[in-house]
Design an enzyme around this catalytic site. Structure first.
Site, PDB file in Angstrom:
ATOM      1  N   GLU A 233      -7.947  -7.524  -2.374  1.00 35.62           N
ATOM      2  CA  GLU A 233      -7.163  -6.499  -3.160  1.00 35.62           C
ATOM      3  C   GLU A 233      -5.813  -6.696  -2.546  1.00 35.62           C
ATOM      4  O   GLU A 233      -4.599  -6.237  -3.667  1.00 35.62           O
ATOM      5  CB  GLU A 233      -7.551  -4.834  -1.934  1.00 35.62           C
ATOM      6  CG  GLU A 233      -6.769  -3.762  -2.864  1.00 35.62           C
ATOM      7  CD  GLU A 233      -7.085  -2.527  -1.590  1.00 35.62           C
ATOM      8  OE1 GLU A 233      -8.040  -2.463  -0.899  1.00 35.62           O
ATOM      9  OE2 GLU A 233      -6.283  -1.356  -2.791  1.00 35.62           O
ATOM     10  N   ARG A 234      -5.190  -6.775  -1.446  1.00 37.66           N
ATOM     11  CA  ARG A 234      -3.953  -7.352  -1.585  1.00 37.66           C
ATOM     12  C   ARG A 234      -3.554  -8.296  -1.384  1.00 37.66           C
ATOM     13  O   ARG A 234      -2.009  -8.472  -2.411  1.00 37.66           O
ATOM     14  CB  ARG A 234      -3.806  -7.222   0.825  1.00 37.66           C
ATOM     15  CG  ARG A 234      -4.334  -5.516   0.789  1.00 37.66           C
ATOM     16  CD  ARG A 234      -3.757  -5.478   2.547  1.00 37.66           C
ATOM     17  NE  ARG A 234      -3.959  -4.511   2.386  1.00 37.66           N
ATOM     18  CZ  ARG A 234      -4.594  -4.038   3.838  1.00 37.66           C
ATOM     19  NH1 ARG A 234      -4.522  -4.968   4.816  1.00 37.66           N
ATOM     20  NH2 ARG A 234      -4.990  -2.934   4.053  1.00 37.66           N
TER      21      ARG A 234
ATOM     22  N   GLN B  99      19.380  -2.315 -13.781  1.00 45.85           N
ATOM     23  CA  GLN B  99      20.790  -2.699 -13.723  1.00 45.85           C
ATOM     24  C   GLN B  99      21.456  -2.812 -15.400  1.00 45.85           C
ATOM     25  O   GLN B  99      23.120  -2.661 -15.908  1.00 45.85           O
ATOM     26  CB  GLN B  99      21.395  -2.548 -12.629  1.00 45.85           C
ATOM     27  CG  GLN B  99      23.307  -2.590 -11.666  1.00 45.85           C
ATOM     28  CD  GLN B  99      23.955  -1.369 -12.737  1.00 45.85           C
ATOM     29  OE1 GLN B  99      22.944  -0.724 -12.114  1.00 45.85           O
ATOM     30  NE2 GLN B  99      24.339  -0.937 -12.789  1.00 45.85           N
TER      31      GLN B  99
ATOM     32  N   GLY C 131      21.812  -1.747 -18.716  1.00 47.64           N
ATOM     33  CA  GLY C 131      22.845  -0.457 -18.353  1.00 47.64           C
ATOM     34  C   GLY C 131      22.085   0.655 -18.920  1.00 47.64           C
ATOM     35  O   GLY C 131      20.857   0.894 -18.493  1.00 47.64           O
ATOM     36  N   GLY C 132      22.708   1.549 -19.445  1.00 44.39           N
ATOM     37  CA  GLY C 132      22.293   2.929 -19.214  1.00 44.39           C
ATOM     38  C   GLY C 132      20.730   3.114 -20.574  1.00 44.39           C
ATOM     39  O   GLY C 132      20.044   4.276 -20.388  1.00 44.39           O
TER      40      GLY C 132
ATOM     41  N   GLY D 191      -2.710  -0.560   1.364  1.00 42.60           N
ATOM     42  CA  GLY D 191      -2.106  -0.386   3.052  1.00 42.60           C
ATOM     43  C   GLY D 191      -0.417  -0.490   3.127  1.00 42.60           C
ATOM     44  O   GLY D 191       0.083  -1.426   2.173  1.00 42.60           O
ATOM     45  N   THR D 192       0.389  -0.036   3.631  1.00 43.92           N
ATOM     46  CA  THR D 192       1.715   0.664   3.670  1.00 43.92           C
ATOM     47  C   THR D 192       2.650  -0.572   3.423  1.00 43.92           C
ATOM     48  O   THR D 192       1.453  -1.734   4.430  1.00 43.92           O
ATOM     49  CB  THR D 192       2.254   1.437   3.875  1.00 43.92           C
ATOM     50  OG1 THR D 192       1.856   1.173   5.219  1.00 43.92           O
ATOM     51  CG2 THR D 192       1.925   2.527   3.443  1.00 43.92           C
ATOM     52  N   ASN D 193       3.503  -1.442   3.637  1.00 44.35           N
ATOM     53  CA  ASN D 193       4.268  -2.570   3.967  1.00 44.35           C
ATOM     54  C   ASN D 193       4.191  -2.458   5.182  1.00 44.35           C
ATOM     55  O   ASN D 193       4.638  -3.672   6.408  1.00 44.35           O
ATOM     56  CB  ASN D 193       5.274  -3.045   2.815  1.00 44.35           C
ATOM     57  CG  ASN D 193       4.938  -3.516   1.708  1.00 44.35           C
ATOM     58  OD1 ASN D 193       3.976  -3.464   0.939  1.00 44.35           O
ATOM     59  ND2 ASN D 193       5.507  -3.387   0.734  1.00 44.35           N
TER      60      ASN D 193
HETATM   61  C1  LIG Z   1      -1.100   5.689  -7.143  1.00 46.15           C
HETATM   62  C2  LIG Z   1      -1.929   5.454  -5.801  1.00 46.15           C
HETATM   63  C3  LIG Z   1      -2.855   5.427  -5.521  1.00 46.15           C
HETATM   64  C4  LIG Z   1      -4.112   4.902  -4.575  1.00 46.15           C
HETATM   65  N1  LIG Z   1      -5.736   4.670  -4.616  1.00 46.15           N
HETATM   66  C5  LIG Z   1      -6.271   4.201  -3.967  1.00 46.15           C
HETATM   67  C6  LIG Z   1      -7.627   3.821  -3.355  1.00 46.15           C
HETATM   68  O1  LIG Z   1      -7.989   3.534  -5.310  1.00 46.15           O
HETATM   69  N2  LIG Z   1      -8.744   4.079  -2.570  1.00 46.15           N
HETATM   70  C7  LIG Z   1      -7.545   3.914  -1.320  1.00 46.15           C
HETATM   71  O2  LIG Z   1      -8.759   4.636  -0.343  1.00 46.15           O
HETATM   72  N3  LIG Z   1      -6.636   5.069  -1.489  1.00 46.15           N
HETATM   73  C8  LIG Z   1      -5.873   4.496  -2.720  1.00 46.15           C
HETATM   74  N4  LIG Z   1      -4.597   5.466  -2.504  1.00 46.15           N
HETATM   75  C9  LIG Z   1      -4.216   5.806  -1.214  1.00 46.15           C
HETATM   76  C10 LIG Z   1      -3.224   5.033  -0.405  1.00 46.15           C
HETATM   77  O3  LIG Z   1      -3.670   3.610   0.084  1.00 46.15           O
HETATM   78  C11 LIG Z   1      -2.344   5.929   0.277  1.00 46.15           C
HETATM   79  O4  LIG Z   1      -1.308   6.490   0.042  1.00 46.15           O
HETATM   80  C12 LIG Z   1      -2.113   4.230   1.421  1.00 46.15           C
HETATM   81  O5  LIG Z   1      -2.531   4.053   2.359  1.00 46.15           O
HETATM   82  C13 LIG Z   1      -0.514   5.675   2.428  1.00 46.15           C
HETATM   83  O6  LIG Z   1      -1.227   6.435   3.650  1.00 46.15           O
HETATM   84  P1  LIG Z   1      -0.663   7.735   3.176  1.00 46.15           P
HETATM   85  O7  LIG Z   1      -0.607   8.022   2.218  1.00 46.15           O
HETATM   86  O8  LIG Z   1      -1.635   8.173   4.959  1.00 46.15           O
HETATM   87  O9  LIG Z   1       0.920   7.424   4.194  1.00 46.15           O
HETATM   88  P2  LIG Z   1       1.270   7.809   5.388  1.00 46.15           P
HETATM   89  O10 LIG Z   1       0.012   6.938   6.369  1.00 46.15           O
HETATM   90  O11 LIG Z   1       1.362   9.024   5.939  1.00 46.15           O
HETATM   91  O12 LIG Z   1       2.111   6.785   5.594  1.00 46.15           O
HETATM   92  C14 LIG Z   1       3.854   7.691   5.502  1.00 46.15           C
HETATM   93  C15 LIG Z   1       4.904   6.723   6.050  1.00 46.15           C
HETATM   94  O13 LIG Z   1       4.312   6.013   6.850  1.00 46.15           O
HETATM   95  C16 LIG Z   1       4.393   5.235   7.553  1.00 46.15           C
HETATM   96  N5  LIG Z   1       3.713   4.854   8.889  1.00 46.15           N
HETATM   97  C17 LIG Z   1       2.263   5.518   9.163  1.00 46.15           C
HETATM   98  N6  LIG Z   1       1.378   4.762  10.345  1.00 46.15           N
HETATM   99  C18 LIG Z   1       2.717   3.853  10.828  1.00 46.15           C
HETATM  100  C19 LIG Z   1       3.138   3.004  11.365  1.00 46.15           C
HETATM  101  N7  LIG Z   1       1.322   3.048  12.952  1.00 46.15           N
HETATM  102  N8  LIG Z   1       3.989   2.213  11.787  1.00 46.15           N
HETATM  103  C20 LIG Z   1       4.941   2.238  10.982  1.00 46.15           C
HETATM  104  N9  LIG Z   1       5.461   2.953  10.027  1.00 46.15           N
HETATM  105  C21 LIG Z   1       3.677   4.020   9.765  1.00 46.15           C
HETATM  106  C22 LIG Z   1       4.057   4.515   6.538  1.00 46.15           C
HETATM  107  O14 LIG Z   1       3.680   3.042   6.419  1.00 46.15           O
HETATM  108  C23 LIG Z   1       4.721   5.207   5.254  1.00 46.15           C
HETATM  109  O15 LIG Z   1       6.395   4.175   5.057  1.00 46.15           O
HETATM  110  C24 LIG Z   1      -3.745   5.208  -3.115  1.00 46.15           C
HETATM  111  C25 LIG Z   1      -1.894   6.198  -3.514  1.00 46.15           C
HETATM  112  C26 LIG Z   1      -1.868   6.281  -4.807  1.00 46.15           C
HETATM  113  C27 LIG Z   1       0.042   6.733  -4.629  1.00 46.15           C
END
Ligand SMILES: Cc1cc2nc3c(=O)[nH]c(=O)nc-3n(C[C@H](O)[C@H](O)[C@H](O)COP(=O)(O)OP(=O)(O)OC[C@H]3O[C@@H](n4cnc5c(N)ncnc54)[C@H](O)[C@@H]3O)c2cc1C
Length: 217
Positions: free
Chosen positions: A79-80, A173, A176-177, A201-203
């Site tokens: 996925e990633r 950028q 422009g507009g 999975g967030t970055n």
């Molecule tokens: C358009 C869209 C489609 C999606 N589709 C799917 C899907 O198909 N299947 C699915 O399972 N999910 C899906 N998601 C969910 C997505 O995977 C989650 O939103 C994402 O994993 C972040 O989780 P959260 O929103 O609970 O954020 P949170 O966990 O609340 O995180 C908020 C912030 O805190 C940071 N953070 C959290 N924990 C830590 C840590 N231990 N150390 C440092 N920083 C941390 C995060 O990196 C982030 O910057 C989707 C989301 C969107 C917006």
């Protein structure tokens, strides 16, 4: 649809006791809520889902009970990687559109492509896209060969998506507009890029995986 459910609420640590369950959308107790109003990705619906006393037969369990998290893990590398490939593809498209635009738009009596700032910005971005492409190509081959490239894919996911966010901003950028107007695809590219660093999975989580695999715990 496949629902990831905590089937053993007492299981610890939290990722234990999770199972994958197939839920047909016409099951009693399942309801779709409103479509959420997203910043980008307007071509895809993201909706609320409600499960109220929704019951399914045991036959709807996918795989073994309690092994859901493990099953999910086996697919996360792919996925990633797909996100990385998509990011580079999106970058290339945004860059091509921008190169075409700066050749045609004139300011101070000449195409904005003639300004050194435009040339340097686009040259730098084109270089980074090539680096990203090379990396994801290598990982794609390794993944197809069945190698464990979780660490490298996590690197590619954060790096390519950060590049996409930065590149779409820099390209916008240069429009422009006009770049702020929905009729120009670069505005959509910019809005769509925002979620790439969040889902799958967030970055920040990607960097935790890399650090762990470096033995930094
Ligand atoms: C358009 C869209 C489609 C999606 N589709 C799917 C899907 O198909 N299947 C699915 O399972 N999910 C899906 N998601 C969910 C997505 O995977 C989650 O939103 C994402 O994993 C972040 O989780 P959260 O929103 O609970 O954020 P949170 O966990 O609340 O995180 C908020 C912030 O805190 C940071 N953070 C959290 N924990 C830590 C840590 N231990 N150390 C440092 N920083 C941390 C995060 O990196 C982030 O910057 C989707 C989301 C969107 C917006």
């Amino acid at each position: 649809m496949i629902v990831v459910a905590k089937t053993d609420p007492d299981a610890s640590p939290p990722h234990r006791g999770i199972s994958l369950i197939l839920v047909e959308t016409d099951r009693a107790g399942f309801e779709r809520g409103r479509n959420l109003d997203k910043l980008g990705l307007k071509g895809q619906d993201t909706s609320e889902l409600f499960f109220n006393e929704c019951r399914v037969p045991v036959a709807n369990l996918l795989g073994q009970e309690g092994r859901g998290f493990r099953y999910l893990m086996t697919q996360l590398q792919q996925e990633r990687l797909v996100i990385g490939v998509g990011s580079i593809a999106s970058c290339k498209r945004s860059l091509e559109d921008t190169v075409a635009y700066v050749k045609e738009r004139e300011a101070f009596g000449k195409p904005i492509a003639g300004f050194q700032n435009t040339q340097f910005k686009l040259a730098e971005l084109a270089t980074e896209v090539e680096i990203g492409q090379t990396f994801v190509d290598r990982l794609m081959a390794a993944h197809v060969a069945g190698e464990d490239v979780v660490r490298e894919v996590s690197m590619a996911k954060w790096w390519t998506t950060e590049l996409q966010k930065r590149l779409t901003g820099e390209c916008l950028q240069l429009f422009g507009g006009y770049g702020f107007m929905r009729e120009y695809p670069i505005s959509t590219d910019y809005a769509d890029a925002a979620v790439q660093t969040i889902y799958a999975g967030t970055n920040e989580i990607m960097k935790m995986i890399i650090a762990r695999r470096m033995g930094l715990e």
